[in-house]
Design a protein around this motif. Structure first.
Motif, PDB file in Angstrom:
ATOM      1  N   GLY A   1       7.383 -39.326   7.742  1.00  0.00           N
ATOM      2  CA  GLY A   1       7.161 -37.919   8.084  1.00  0.00           C
ATOM      3  C   GLY A   1       6.951 -37.799   9.583  1.00  0.00           C
ATOM      4  N   GLU A   2       6.775 -36.546  10.047  1.00  0.00           N
ATOM      5  CA  GLU A   2       6.573 -36.310  11.477  1.00  0.00           C
ATOM      6  C   GLU A   2       5.495 -35.263  11.676  1.00  0.00           C
ATOM      7  N   ALA A   3       4.724 -35.442  12.751  1.00  0.00           N
ATOM      8  CA  ALA A   3       3.686 -34.436  13.039  1.00  0.00           C
ATOM      9  C   ALA A   3       3.678 -34.161  14.537  1.00  0.00           C
ATOM     10  N   ILE A   4       3.641 -32.867  14.876  1.00  0.00           N
ATOM     11  CA  ILE A   4       3.537 -32.472  16.280  1.00  0.00           C
ATOM     12  C   ILE A   4       2.234 -31.702  16.439  1.00  0.00           C
ATOM     13  N   THR A   5       1.479 -32.041  17.472  1.00  0.00           N
ATOM     14  CA  THR A   5       0.227 -31.327  17.739  1.00  0.00           C
ATOM     15  C   THR A   5       0.325 -30.653  19.099  1.00  0.00           C
ATOM     16  N   PHE A   6       0.311 -29.296  19.086  1.00  0.00           N
ATOM     17  CA  PHE A   6       0.303 -28.552  20.350  1.00  0.00           C
ATOM     18  C   PHE A   6      -1.111 -28.600  20.921  1.00  0.00           C
ATOM     19  N   TYR A   7      -1.188 -28.678  22.273  1.00  0.00           N
ATOM     20  CA  TYR A   7      -2.517 -28.541  22.867  1.00  0.00           C
ATOM     21  C   TYR A   7      -2.416 -27.745  24.162  1.00  0.00           C
ATOM     22  N   THR A   8      -3.521 -27.070  24.466  1.00  0.00           N
ATOM     23  CA  THR A   8      -3.598 -26.287  25.701  1.00  0.00           C
ATOM     24  C   THR A   8      -4.759 -26.850  26.529  1.00  0.00           C
ATOM     25  N   GLU A   9      -5.023 -26.212  27.652  1.00  0.00           N
ATOM     26  CA  GLU A   9      -6.094 -26.693  28.542  1.00  0.00           C
ATOM     27  C   GLU A   9      -7.408 -26.881  27.770  1.00  0.00           C
ATOM     28  N   GLU A  10      -7.737 -25.896  26.902  1.00  0.00           N
ATOM     29  CA  GLU A  10      -9.044 -25.971  26.187  1.00  0.00           C
ATOM     30  C   GLU A  10      -9.150 -27.218  25.325  1.00  0.00           C
ATOM     31  N   ASP A  11      -7.981 -27.736  24.925  1.00  0.00           N
ATOM     32  CA  ASP A  11      -8.030 -28.861  23.976  1.00  0.00           C
ATOM     33  C   ASP A  11      -8.072 -30.210  24.680  1.00  0.00           C
TER      34      ASP A  11
ATOM     35  N   ILE B   1       7.582 -33.316   2.569  1.00  0.00           N
ATOM     36  CA  ILE B   1       7.344 -32.505   3.788  1.00  0.00           C
ATOM     37  C   ILE B   1       7.861 -33.325   4.970  1.00  0.00           C
ATOM     38  N   ASN B   2       8.801 -32.762   5.737  1.00  0.00           N
ATOM     39  CA  ASN B   2       9.334 -33.533   6.870  1.00  0.00           C
ATOM     40  C   ASN B   2       8.485 -33.369   8.113  1.00  0.00           C
ATOM     41  N   PHE B   3       7.865 -32.174   8.205  1.00  0.00           N
ATOM     42  CA  PHE B   3       7.232 -31.840   9.481  1.00  0.00           C
ATOM     43  C   PHE B   3       5.899 -31.147   9.265  1.00  0.00           C
ATOM     44  N   VAL B   4       4.888 -31.635   9.975  1.00  0.00           N
ATOM     45  CA  VAL B   4       3.621 -30.886  10.040  1.00  0.00           C
ATOM     46  C   VAL B   4       3.426 -30.496  11.496  1.00  0.00           C
ATOM     47  N   ILE B   5       3.160 -29.220  11.728  1.00  0.00           N
ATOM     48  CA  ILE B   5       2.904 -28.777  13.100  1.00  0.00           C
ATOM     49  C   ILE B   5       1.458 -28.292  13.200  1.00  0.00           C
ATOM     50  N   ASN B   6       0.669 -28.998  14.026  1.00  0.00           N
ATOM     51  CA  ASN B   6      -0.682 -28.503  14.327  1.00  0.00           C
ATOM     52  C   ASN B   6      -0.542 -27.470  15.436  1.00  0.00           C
ATOM     53  N   TYR B   7      -0.302 -26.211  15.017  1.00  0.00           N
ATOM     54  CA  TYR B   7      -0.098 -25.148  16.022  1.00  0.00           C
ATOM     55  C   TYR B   7      -1.377 -24.988  16.830  1.00  0.00           C
ATOM     56  N   ASP B   8      -2.514 -25.026  16.096  1.00  0.00           N
ATOM     57  CA  ASP B   8      -3.824 -25.085  16.768  1.00  0.00           C
ATOM     58  C   ASP B   8      -4.386 -26.492  16.612  1.00  0.00           C
ATOM     59  N   PHE B   9      -5.008 -26.960  17.637  1.00  0.00           N
ATOM     60  CA  PHE B   9      -5.568 -28.314  17.649  1.00  0.00           C
ATOM     61  C   PHE B   9      -6.580 -28.452  16.494  1.00  0.00           C
ATOM     62  N   PRO B  10      -6.595 -29.583  15.781  1.00  0.00           N
ATOM     63  CA  PRO B  10      -7.536 -29.721  14.648  1.00  0.00           C
ATOM     64  C   PRO B  10      -8.977 -29.759  15.145  1.00  0.00           C
ATOM     65  N   ASP B  11      -9.907 -29.389  14.259  1.00  0.00           N
ATOM     66  CA  ASP B  11     -11.299 -29.302  14.732  1.00  0.00           C
ATOM     67  C   ASP B  11     -12.058 -30.603  14.541  1.00  0.00           C
ATOM     68  N   SER B  12     -11.382 -31.633  14.002  1.00  0.00           N
ATOM     69  CA  SER B  12     -12.049 -32.944  13.878  1.00  0.00           C
ATOM     70  C   SER B  12     -10.987 -34.004  13.632  1.00  0.00           C
ATOM     71  N   ALA B  13     -11.353 -35.259  13.810  1.00  0.00           N
ATOM     72  CA  ALA B  13     -10.407 -36.362  13.574  1.00  0.00           C
ATOM     73  C   ALA B  13     -10.003 -36.378  12.105  1.00  0.00           C
TER      74      ALA B  13
END
Ligand SMILES: Nc1ncnc2c1ncn2[C@@H]1O[C@H](COP(=O)(O)OP(=O)(O)OP(=O)(O)O)[C@@H](O)[C@H]1O
Length: 528
Positions: free
Chosen positions: A471-481, A442-454
């Motif tokens: 590997g690579e991981a991108i985590t999107f976050y919005t104001e709520e996160d 797997i080259n890429f993991v995208i946390n489209y929604d922020f994870p609910d725990s560490a």
């Protein structure tokens, strides 16, 4: 570092009283004393045994060659006589000063653990494996296992395998925490097969519990690769097996199941687990979550064999689970690879502020347009949102699949198989496959929604960067996160990733299941 582990590194403040019985083994140790032949100080350390083994075989060889001429150019006698004298000296040295020998070995083991970042605590911990070959020299492991390990391309044991395998082979209970993708499956299946020795018709002798059926199926598949060439029976508890099998007649040495299905079989009195010698709880912190605790309790109680060996494995091991483990286990050995509860260092991690839900979808489309580097796993916080994103992307020319708990079992399996086979390039998922699933490369993991725990963060991104690959991981976050950024920031920094200082200056927020209500992803016109 645990005091006892420090002691291993110190090697000087050796407590004679505490280890008196082991000292005794050295004191009355004589060459022909049979009582020592089977057990050396290090239960399973076969070095003197091996030498003894070689001495015995060279004696045999001597008997044979005293009748026949020495082999051309290689005088068995001389080498064995010289080797014998050397061995005599070593043995005398050990007898004269067991303390020195003990320290030498402990320092050697401490160095090896240091080299592989292995941290242990507990009593009388066996030395780590130097190689897979030691499985045969130290433990007399069956040839088919070594052949299968080689066939799988495993050149040498991973750190968790180096330490957990000897611990389990020495009959100790164990709880282990090692990074995602570091080979924990082999670390618990291999010793199980060695200790079970041969297939039997006595019923189920080992149980492996996995939190979700996809992971149970994967573990069964990995186990079957390891038993190739033997007559062992490894069974996956499927719905059909649960419904139709007569377990009293079924050949099954190792049963792999989710807690729910196994509890059902126990409750319906369809299965006898009284002969189970090994119980493995894989992804143990997940298994000990409130929602599964009752089922685990049923299984632990049904495995009533008093000499059972239980072991817990996970990439995350909260202190609460450690305490629980200690309460149900006997004289357990704790094995931690690297630092507990940290993300794999092979995964490059990035945080991306996406502003709003539209911003997320835009950023995702942009990253695909720029460099879609499949296979890609995308995690969302709920099955509804996974379906929405799937509906958005399925119309575009990227081969996308989706998996969540609303899918019928067959569909779930198909989604995983299609992704494994490369028929789909992007798999949209909920946390149902955040743990354990081993997809090659797997080259890429995208946390489209922020994870609910560490721990959810660690396991999700751990689907990439496995077996030493990057590997690579991108985590999107919005104001709520934003209030929760700090919590994963520590996980990122402890696995060597850069985090902006403004995030590090945020206050850590107590994790509760962080799944805020989010605007719908769908941009498709709603059907009236
Ligand atoms: N000794 C080894 N050498 C090389 N690769 C290995 C070795 N042992 C296991 N692997 C491979 O490493 C990958 C990860 O193994 P595994 O799935 O057991 O990891 P894990 O530690 O259980 O991960 P997770 O915490 O995500 O469940 C698999 O593809 C497996 O085949």
């Amino acid at each position: 570092m645990e005091k006892s582990a420090n002691f291993l590194f110190g090697g000087t403040n050796f407590n004679k009283k505490k280890f008196a019985p082991d000292f005794a083994k050295f004191k009355n140790r004589t060459e022909d004393d049979d009582s020592n032949k089977k057990v050396s100080f290090f239960e399973d350390e076969a070095e003197p045994e091996q030498e003894k083994e070689k001495v015995v075989s060279s004696k045999k060889r001597k008997r044979k060659s005293s009748k026949s001429e020495p082999v051309e150019g290689f005088d068995v006698f001389k080498s064995s006589k010289k080797a014998k004298t050397e061995k005599e000296n070593t043995k005398n040295e050990i007898l004269e000063n067991p303390q020195k020998e003990l320290n030498r070995r402990m320092e050697r083991d401490a160095l090896s653990r240091k080299q592989y970042n292995i941290h242990v605590s507990g009593n009388n911990i066996p030395p780590p494996l130097k190689s897979f070959a030691e499985l045969s020299s130290r433990y007399g492991c069956q040839g088919y296992i070594l052949r299968n390990l080689a066939e799988l391309g495993f050149k040498e044991p991973t750190p968790i395998q180096r330490q957990a395998i000897p611990v389990l082979l020495s009959g100790r209970e164990c709880f282990a925490c090692a990074p995602t993708g570091s080979g924990k499956t082999i670390a618990f299946i291999c010793p199980m097969l060695i200790k079970l020795q041969r297939p039997s018709t006595d019923g189920i002798r080992a149980v492996i519990l996995s939190p979700v059926r996809e992971l149970a199926a994967q573990t069964a598949r990995e186990g079957k690769k390891l038993i190739k060439g033997s007559k062992f029976h490894i069974r996956l508890m499927t719905k059909t097996l649960l419904k139709t099998a007569d377990f009293s007649k079924l050949r099954c040495d190792v049963l792999i199941s989710t807690p729910m299905r196994l509890k059902r079989a126990i409750k319906d009195k369809k299965i006898d687990l009284s002969k189970v010698e090994y119980l493995v709880l894989d992804e143990s912190d997940k298994l000990f979550e409130q929602s599964l605790l009752k089922q685990i309790d049923w299984v632990v109680k049904a495995c009533s064999n008093p000499s059972i060996i239980r072991s817990l494995f996970s990439a995350t091991l909260p202190d609460s689970v450690e305490e629980l483990a200690r309460s149900i286990m006997h004289d357990a050995v704790r094995v931690i690879i690297g630092r507990k509860n940290t993300a794999s260092e092979t995964v490059k991690q990035k945080l991306v502020f996406a502003g709003t839900e539209e911003g997320k979808l835009l950023a995702l489309r942009q990253s695909f347009a720029e460099s879609l580097n499949p296979p890609v796993l995308i995690f969302l916080q709920s099955k509804e949102r996974a379906k929405e994103l799937y509906d958005e992307l399925k119309c575009e020319n990227i081969r996308v699949g989706v998996i969540h708990s609303d899918l019928p079992p067959g569909e779930r399996e198909k989604a995983v198989d299609r992704f494994r086979a490369g028929e789909t390039w992007v798999l949209i998922a909920t946390d149902v496959i955040a743990r354990g699933m081993d997809f090659k490369g797997i080259n890429f993991v995208i946390n489209y929604d922020f994870p609910d725990s560490a721990s959810a963060y660690i396991h999700r991104i751990g689907r990439s960067g496995r077996a030493g690959r990057s590997g690579e991981a991108i985590t999107f976050y919005t104001e709520e996160d934003v209030p929760f950024l700090r919590n994963i920031a520590n996980t990122m920094t402890s696995s060597g990733c850069e985090v902006p200082s403004w995030i590090m200056s945020l206050k850590k927020k107590k994790w509760r299941k962080h799944r805020p209500r989010r605007d719908s992803i769908s941009t498709l016109p709603k059907a009236d």
